[in-house]
Design an enzyme around this catalytic site. Sequence first.
Site, PDB file in Angstrom:
ATOM      1  N   TRP A 103      54.862  89.018  31.756  1.00 40.04           N
ATOM      2  CA  TRP A 103      54.265  87.684  31.861  1.00 40.04           C
ATOM      3  C   TRP A 103      55.109  86.742  32.704  1.00 40.04           C
ATOM      4  O   TRP A 103      54.581  85.929  33.468  1.00 40.04           O
ATOM      5  CB  TRP A 103      53.986  87.115  30.478  1.00 40.04           C
ATOM      6  CG  TRP A 103      52.891  87.868  29.795  1.00 40.04           C
ATOM      7  CD1 TRP A 103      52.979  88.679  28.703  1.00 40.04           C
ATOM      8  CD2 TRP A 103      51.516  87.927  30.218  1.00 40.04           C
ATOM      9  NE1 TRP A 103      51.765  89.236  28.419  1.00 40.04           N
ATOM     10  CE2 TRP A 103      50.839  88.795  29.326  1.00 40.04           C
ATOM     11  CE3 TRP A 103      50.795  87.333  31.254  1.00 40.04           C
ATOM     12  CZ2 TRP A 103      49.482  89.076  29.450  1.00 40.04           C
ATOM     13  CZ3 TRP A 103      49.435  87.619  31.373  1.00 40.04           C
ATOM     14  CH2 TRP A 103      48.793  88.482  30.475  1.00 40.04           C
ATOM     15  N   ASP A 174      56.882  79.219  29.115  1.00 46.77           N
ATOM     16  CA  ASP A 174      55.609  79.781  28.668  1.00 46.77           C
ATOM     17  C   ASP A 174      55.831  80.298  27.244  1.00 46.77           C
ATOM     18  O   ASP A 174      56.360  81.382  27.035  1.00 46.77           O
ATOM     19  CB  ASP A 174      55.179  80.911  29.594  1.00 46.77           C
ATOM     20  CG  ASP A 174      53.914  81.628  29.113  1.00 46.77           C
ATOM     21  OD1 ASP A 174      53.357  81.237  28.069  1.00 46.77           O
ATOM     22  OD2 ASP A 174      53.495  82.593  29.789  1.00 46.77           O
ATOM     23  N   LYS A 198      47.268  83.033  19.802  1.00 51.36           N
ATOM     24  CA  LYS A 198      48.353  83.715  19.081  1.00 51.36           C
ATOM     25  C   LYS A 198      48.608  82.988  17.752  1.00 51.36           C
ATOM     26  O   LYS A 198      48.235  83.465  16.698  1.00 51.36           O
ATOM     27  CB  LYS A 198      49.640  83.730  19.913  1.00 51.36           C
ATOM     28  CG  LYS A 198      49.451  84.047  21.376  1.00 51.36           C
ATOM     29  CD  LYS A 198      49.238  85.507  21.656  1.00 51.36           C
ATOM     30  CE  LYS A 198      49.254  85.767  23.159  1.00 51.36           C
ATOM     31  NZ  LYS A 198      49.058  87.177  23.509  1.00 51.36           N
TER      32      LYS A 198
END
Length: 362
Positions: A103, A174, A198
């Site tokens: 990511w 992030d 999440k």
Amino acid sequence: MNKIFNFSAGPSTLPKQVLRQIKKELYNWKNMGISVMEISHRSEEFLQLMQDAKQDICDLLDIPENYEVLFCHGGARAQFSAIPMNLLKTSSDNVDYINTGYWAYSAAIEAKKYCDPRIINVSNKKNGLYNIQPISKWDVATNSIYIHYCPNETIDGIAIYETPNFYDKIVIADCSSTLLSSPINISRFGIVYAAAQKNIGIAGLTVVIIRKDLLKIPRQEIPSILNYKILVDNCSMFNTPATMSWYVASLIFKWLKKQGGLKKINKRNQEKSDFLYNAIDSSNFYFNNVDVSNRSCMNVPFFLKNNKLDNIFLKESICFGLRGLQGHRIVGGMRASLYNAMTLEGVQKLVEFMKLFSEKYS
């Protein structure tokens, strides 16, 4: 119906109390006779929900007054573009992207459309275990405008627990898989962002926490929906927001408060992950490939030493009431995501299954 435990990395499990409240209110929200999915986002009732949600997340994270909270579209990937488009004056501005995994690297690749990011690799492998260099050893440029990093890589199960101390830099994080799982010192960051699916709620919403001095008119024409100043000026409602996602997030925030806040949630998360890691480490059947100092509390990848049993493990785990355990296609193996809504009971059931499976196929 047998109790099912969902270990999916996202969209992920939700607190049962929140699901029951959604079910109860679905057809008749606020005794209005209509669903929250049908109500106008400009209505008095929804505007109150918006204000309450913003206050609740500020309370949970102890967000300073010199920050704004935005509820945005497009997932975290949209922020990969929004960040350089909003912050950089020219395409030649220097920026640093810390590469810790999939990511973090994806964010850097997207930034290449708008600038020439300097990608700094900080991941090592020693004795078969992955680890991350201490922040003090990161080769950050003296003239970089900002530093972007991902504190928790969901695919590899790699986490950074240090708090950045680059006081002369804009630090951007992030936090898609960690925000609201533990306390965080927001004042150390210029921007913190997280996709909702999440620990915040359901897909369709992204939270962006941004320091107010960074809200400037961008250097170039950019899509209005990605323009932070426009979004702040319009209270995150420049266009119709993802109302259902916002509603679910508001319920999650209140649920977290009822649980005692983020310190208590973090303690529970640590207990769950310790229980699972201990089971993996004490076994000759399973293994984890991340150094103890960088093991994620949220996403626990593990592998069977005999990977020919992987498919059998997954099939039998579903029959045992465990779902979402398949590892990401890039790395394979298994992955158990232990977000806030996952209970210790669920982790205990997973460990019970792992023990039974290892005894059966050893």
